[in-house]
Design a protein around this motif. Structure first.
Motif, PDB file in Angstrom:
ATOM      1  N   LEU A  26      41.990  33.354  31.988  1.00  0.00           N
ATOM      2  CA  LEU A  26      41.153  34.293  32.298  1.00  0.00           C
ATOM      3  C   LEU A  26      39.629  33.766  31.847  1.00  0.00           C
ATOM      4  CD1 LEU A  26      43.364  37.461  30.875  1.00  0.00           C
ATOM      5  CD2 LEU A  26      42.541  36.851  33.302  1.00  0.00           C
ATOM      6  N   GLU A  27      39.547  32.970  30.923  1.00  0.00           N
ATOM      7  CA  GLU A  27      38.338  32.407  30.268  1.00  0.00           C
ATOM      8  C   GLU A  27      37.603  31.598  31.011  1.00  0.00           C
ATOM      9  OE1 GLU A  27      39.595  33.685  25.515  1.00  0.00           O
ATOM     10  OE2 GLU A  27      39.016  31.385  26.172  1.00  0.00           O
ATOM     11  N   ARG A  28      38.563  30.888  32.004  1.00  0.00           N
ATOM     12  CA  ARG A  28      37.988  29.553  32.522  1.00  0.00           C
ATOM     13  C   ARG A  28      38.033  29.818  34.207  1.00  0.00           C
ATOM     14  NH1 ARG A  28      40.131  24.267  29.170  1.00  0.00           N
ATOM     15  NH2 ARG A  28      39.376  25.044  27.290  1.00  0.00           N
ATOM     16  N   THR A  29      38.371  30.965  34.581  1.00  0.00           N
ATOM     17  CA  THR A  29      38.520  31.249  35.957  1.00  0.00           C
ATOM     18  C   THR A  29      37.895  32.483  36.199  1.00  0.00           C
ATOM     19  OG1 THR A  29      40.692  30.196  35.883  1.00  0.00           O
ATOM     20  CG2 THR A  29      40.187  31.321  38.026  1.00  0.00           C
ATOM     21  N   ALA A  30      37.086  32.438  37.265  1.00  0.00           N
ATOM     22  CA  ALA A  30      36.331  33.744  37.814  1.00  0.00           C
ATOM     23  C   ALA A  30      37.171  34.850  38.279  1.00  0.00           C
ATOM     24  CB  ALA A  30      34.865  33.358  38.544  1.00  0.00           C
ATOM     25  N   VAL A  31      37.598  35.646  37.671  1.00  0.00           N
ATOM     26  CA  VAL A  31      38.601  36.581  38.108  1.00  0.00           C
ATOM     27  C   VAL A  31      37.957  37.921  37.618  1.00  0.00           C
ATOM     28  CG1 VAL A  31      40.794  35.406  38.220  1.00  0.00           C
ATOM     29  CG2 VAL A  31      40.072  36.490  36.244  1.00  0.00           C
ATOM     30  N   ASN A  32      38.138  38.974  38.417  1.00  0.00           N
ATOM     31  CA  ASN A  32      37.340  40.312  38.315  1.00  0.00           C
ATOM     32  C   ASN A  32      38.249  41.349  38.211  1.00  0.00           C
ATOM     33  OD1 ASN A  32      34.615  39.170  38.418  1.00  0.00           O
ATOM     34  ND2 ASN A  32      35.254  39.136  40.609  1.00  0.00           N
ATOM     35  N   PHE A  33      39.566  41.249  38.428  1.00  0.00           N
ATOM     36  CA  PHE A  33      40.634  42.372  38.335  1.00  0.00           C
ATOM     37  C   PHE A  33      42.081  41.740  37.761  1.00  0.00           C
ATOM     38  CE2 PHE A  33      37.594  43.672  41.616  1.00  0.00           C
ATOM     39  CZ  PHE A  33      37.347  45.037  41.296  1.00  0.00           C
ATOM     40  N   ILE A  34      42.806  42.904  37.321  1.00  0.00           N
ATOM     41  CA  ILE A  34      44.032  42.179  36.553  1.00  0.00           C
ATOM     42  C   ILE A  34      45.019  43.323  37.186  1.00  0.00           C
ATOM     43  CG2 ILE A  34      45.351  42.392  34.465  1.00  0.00           C
ATOM     44  CD1 ILE A  34      43.853  39.952  34.629  1.00  0.00           C
ATOM     45  N   LEU A  35      46.099  42.922  37.574  1.00  0.00           N
ATOM     46  CA  LEU A  35      47.161  43.375  37.971  1.00  0.00           C
ATOM     47  C   LEU A  35      48.388  43.401  36.955  1.00  0.00           C
ATOM     48  CD1 LEU A  35      49.119  45.143  39.855  1.00  0.00           C
ATOM     49  CD2 LEU A  35      49.473  43.222  41.105  1.00  0.00           C
ATOM     50  N   GLN A 121      41.908  35.083  49.138  1.00  0.00           N
ATOM     51  CA  GLN A 121      40.479  34.768  49.752  1.00  0.00           C
ATOM     52  C   GLN A 121      39.780  33.914  48.757  1.00  0.00           C
ATOM     53  OE1 GLN A 121      39.428  35.128  52.996  1.00  0.00           O
ATOM     54  NE2 GLN A 121      41.580  36.078  53.251  1.00  0.00           N
ATOM     55  N   GLY A 122      40.154  34.323  47.280  1.00  0.00           N
ATOM     56  CA  GLY A 122      39.280  33.651  46.127  1.00  0.00           C
ATOM     57  C   GLY A 122      40.473  33.222  45.078  1.00  0.00           C
ATOM     58  N   ASN A 123      39.934  33.174  43.784  1.00  0.00           N
ATOM     59  CA  ASN A 123      40.652  32.972  42.653  1.00  0.00           C
ATOM     60  C   ASN A 123      41.951  33.849  42.574  1.00  0.00           C
ATOM     61  OD1 ASN A 123      39.014  30.559  42.272  1.00  0.00           O
ATOM     62  ND2 ASN A 123      37.684  31.729  40.713  1.00  0.00           N
ATOM     63  N   LEU A 124      43.055  32.944  42.243  1.00  0.00           N
ATOM     64  CA  LEU A 124      44.182  33.796  41.701  1.00  0.00           C
ATOM     65  C   LEU A 124      45.215  33.188  40.696  1.00  0.00           C
ATOM     66  CD1 LEU A 124      46.346  36.319  42.734  1.00  0.00           C
ATOM     67  CD2 LEU A 124      47.354  34.366  44.184  1.00  0.00           C
ATOM     68  N   ILE A 133      54.645  40.466  34.319  1.00  0.00           N
ATOM     69  CA  ILE A 133      53.886  39.574  35.389  1.00  0.00           C
ATOM     70  C   ILE A 133      52.495  40.216  35.151  1.00  0.00           C
ATOM     71  CG2 ILE A 133      53.436  38.977  37.679  1.00  0.00           C
ATOM     72  CD1 ILE A 133      56.215  39.771  38.287  1.00  0.00           C
ATOM     73  N   VAL A 134      51.465  39.247  34.880  1.00  0.00           N
ATOM     74  CA  VAL A 134      49.999  39.573  34.907  1.00  0.00           C
ATOM     75  C   VAL A 134      49.485  38.743  35.857  1.00  0.00           C
ATOM     76  CG1 VAL A 134      47.753  39.342  33.511  1.00  0.00           C
ATOM     77  CG2 VAL A 134      50.001  40.090  32.313  1.00  0.00           C
ATOM     78  N   VAL A 135      48.463  39.417  36.884  1.00  0.00           N
ATOM     79  CA  VAL A 135      48.120  38.836  37.775  1.00  0.00           C
ATOM     80  C   VAL A 135      46.464  38.667  37.830  1.00  0.00           C
ATOM     81  CG1 VAL A 135      47.856  38.364  40.557  1.00  0.00           C
ATOM     82  CG2 VAL A 135      49.978  39.079  39.579  1.00  0.00           C
ATOM     83  N   GLY A 136      45.779  37.700  38.024  1.00  0.00           N
ATOM     84  CA  GLY A 136      44.263  37.798  37.928  1.00  0.00           C
ATOM     85  C   GLY A 136      43.650  37.384  39.160  1.00  0.00           C
ATOM     86  N   VAL A 137      43.073  38.542  39.818  1.00  0.00           N
ATOM     87  CA  VAL A 137      42.407  38.244  41.225  1.00  0.00           C
ATOM     88  C   VAL A 137      40.849  38.264  41.126  1.00  0.00           C
ATOM     89  CG1 VAL A 137      42.725  39.252  43.525  1.00  0.00           C
ATOM     90  CG2 VAL A 137      44.526  39.522  41.759  1.00  0.00           C
ATOM     91  N   ALA A 138      40.257  37.698  41.986  1.00  0.00           N
ATOM     92  CA  ALA A 138      38.793  37.615  42.203  1.00  0.00           C
ATOM     93  C   ALA A 138      38.322  38.802  42.755  1.00  0.00           C
ATOM     94  CB  ALA A 138      38.342  36.497  42.897  1.00  0.00           C
ATOM     95  N   CYS A 139      38.721  39.183  43.938  1.00  0.00           N
ATOM     96  CA  CYS A 139      38.247  40.473  44.707  1.00  0.00           C
ATOM     97  C   CYS A 139      39.332  41.404  44.786  1.00  0.00           C
ATOM     98  CB  CYS A 139      37.928  40.239  46.028  1.00  0.00           C
ATOM     99  SG  CYS A 139      39.043  39.261  47.033  1.00  0.00           S
ATOM    100  N   LYS A 140      38.964  42.796  44.628  1.00  0.00           N
ATOM    101  CA  LYS A 140      39.672  44.225  44.631  1.00  0.00           C
ATOM    102  C   LYS A 140      40.498  44.251  45.884  1.00  0.00           C
ATOM    103  CE  LYS A 140      39.473  48.792  43.638  1.00  0.00           C
ATOM    104  NZ  LYS A 140      38.702  50.046  43.371  1.00  0.00           N
ATOM    105  N   ALA A 141      40.172  43.799  47.194  1.00  0.00           N
ATOM    106  CA  ALA A 141      40.736  43.615  48.335  1.00  0.00           C
ATOM    107  C   ALA A 141      42.092  42.893  48.003  1.00  0.00           C
ATOM    108  CB  ALA A 141      39.892  43.246  49.553  1.00  0.00           C
ATOM    109  N   ASP A 142      41.981  41.646  47.513  1.00  0.00           N
ATOM    110  CA  ASP A 142      43.177  40.773  47.369  1.00  0.00           C
ATOM    111  C   ASP A 142      44.002  41.442  46.508  1.00  0.00           C
ATOM    112  OD1 ASP A 142      42.460  38.674  49.124  1.00  0.00           O
ATOM    113  OD2 ASP A 142      41.957  37.246  47.435  1.00  0.00           O
TER     114      ASP A 142
END
Length: 339
Positions: A26-35, A121-124, A133-142
């Motif tokens: 989370l600290e080194r990857t550009a993600v904006n949403f957490i599932l 489409q972006g970082n995952l 399970i924790v999923v970090g995603v770059a864009c909300k659509a993803d």
């Protein structure tokens, strides 16, 4: 960057390995949403036929497969009557964690790997410990698409996501700034493996993930200590102190992570208060003061101090080949994920 880390009930891996992998990702990857996903009643709903087929992919000896099938069908005893198991894995059986990992490897891990290659489409980033399970995603659509297709994938194998424990929240290095621009409050936090994860900044202004002991888990632990102290009320004070030292030491060994000092101090303070209350109730003439209980606490209870290193330090030591910023494969980020 893409990462999938599987730590639940695997040799040489524990909860803190999963927590380190998540914090570093989370600290080194550009993600904006957490599932934040939780499978409802996972160990009680595993489908036997699907599981046996998955086992047969790994085990060619039919005798072993037949033994596993019998183990699954052993059932449970309720009110003196044995009820055969129709679904789920045997509660408390040593083989249950292994079978659960096999099941989720085929149901979730391999599917997530293919989903990333075809649709992301972006970082995952994905960190799984057993059925958490924790999923970090770059864009909300993803994130929304992943969640919808994940629900359908699990449904095909008789699993469902917990409706209350599964959430999609805004979280990441830019979450606080983006929400402030839109006139919203601070980013939501999420829970994983006993800790609440919070967006924060260090003294240099860099984004970090702050981890704090879950309040509900702490309250539950304190209630259990209160009940046990009530049972031990008339034991000698030294015996009570010896037992409390073991309890507090065990709590600190897990929860003494960086930036969690306040929770450690609060836990020790409440344990001290419960101990004082127990001593005062042993007799109407007992007037244990805070000065005396403080002396007893200083003698028996360990003082709160951080025992675990920063996630990035331990992660670098355990994964020396990892290079920050490198575009590595799905399992490379946390060495030993799904292959």
């Amino acid at each position: 960057m893409v990462s999938l880390s599987n730590h639940g009930f695997r040799a040489g891996r524990n909860q803190h390995d999963a927590l380190d992998a998540l914090a570093v990702a989370l600290e080194r990857t550009a993600v904006n949403f957490i599932l934040d996903a939780d499978i409802a009643g996972f160990f009680d709903t595993v489908d036997h036929e699907h599981l046996i087929r998955f086992v047969e992919h790994r085990i060619g000896d039919r005798r072993v497969v037949r033994l596993i099938r019998k183990w699954l069908k052993a059932g449970v005893m309720e009110d003196g009557e044995v009820r055969p198991g129709e679904v789920g894995t045997p509660q408390g059986a040593v083989i249950s964690p292994l079978l659960a990992n096999i099941y989720l490897h085929y149901v979730f891990d391999l599917w997530a790997q293919q989903w990333r290659k075809r649709h992301a489409q972006g970082n995952l980033i994905i960190v799984r410990y057993a059925d958490d399970i924790v999923v970090g995603v770059a864009c909300k659509a993803d994130a929304e698409r992943f969640l919808a297709e994940m629900r359908e994938r699990l449904r095909q194998f008789a699993l469902t996501l917990h409706p209350d424990k599964t959430r999609l929240i805004e979280f990441g290095r830019f979450a606080a700034e983006d929400r402030k621009k839109r006139g919203l409050g601070k980013p939501d936090s999420f829970d994983f493996l006993g800790f609440t994860h919070i967006c924060a900044r260090n003294r240099r202004g860099w984004f970090i993930v702050k981890r704090r002991s879950r309040r509900d888990r702490m309250r539950a632990k304190l209630r259990a200590i209160k009940e046990e102290l009530r049972r031990r009320r008339h034991e000698p004070t030294d015996e009570q102190g010896h037992w409390l030292r073991q309890v507090v030491t065990g709590w600190f060994n897990y929860h003494a992570v960086p930036m969690n000092s306040a929770a450690l101090a609060a836990f020790r303070y409440h344990v001290t208060g419960l101990w004082r209350r127990t001593l005062r109730r042993r007799s109407q003439r007992d007037h244990t003061t805070w000065r005396r209980i403080t002396a007893l606490a200083n003698r028996w209870l360990p003082r709160p101090r951080i025992l675990h290193p920063w996630p990035s330090i331990r992660f670098t030591v355990t994964h020396p080949r990892w290079e920050p910023g490198a575009r590595i494969g799905l399992a490379g980020f946390c060495a030993g994920g799904v292959r």
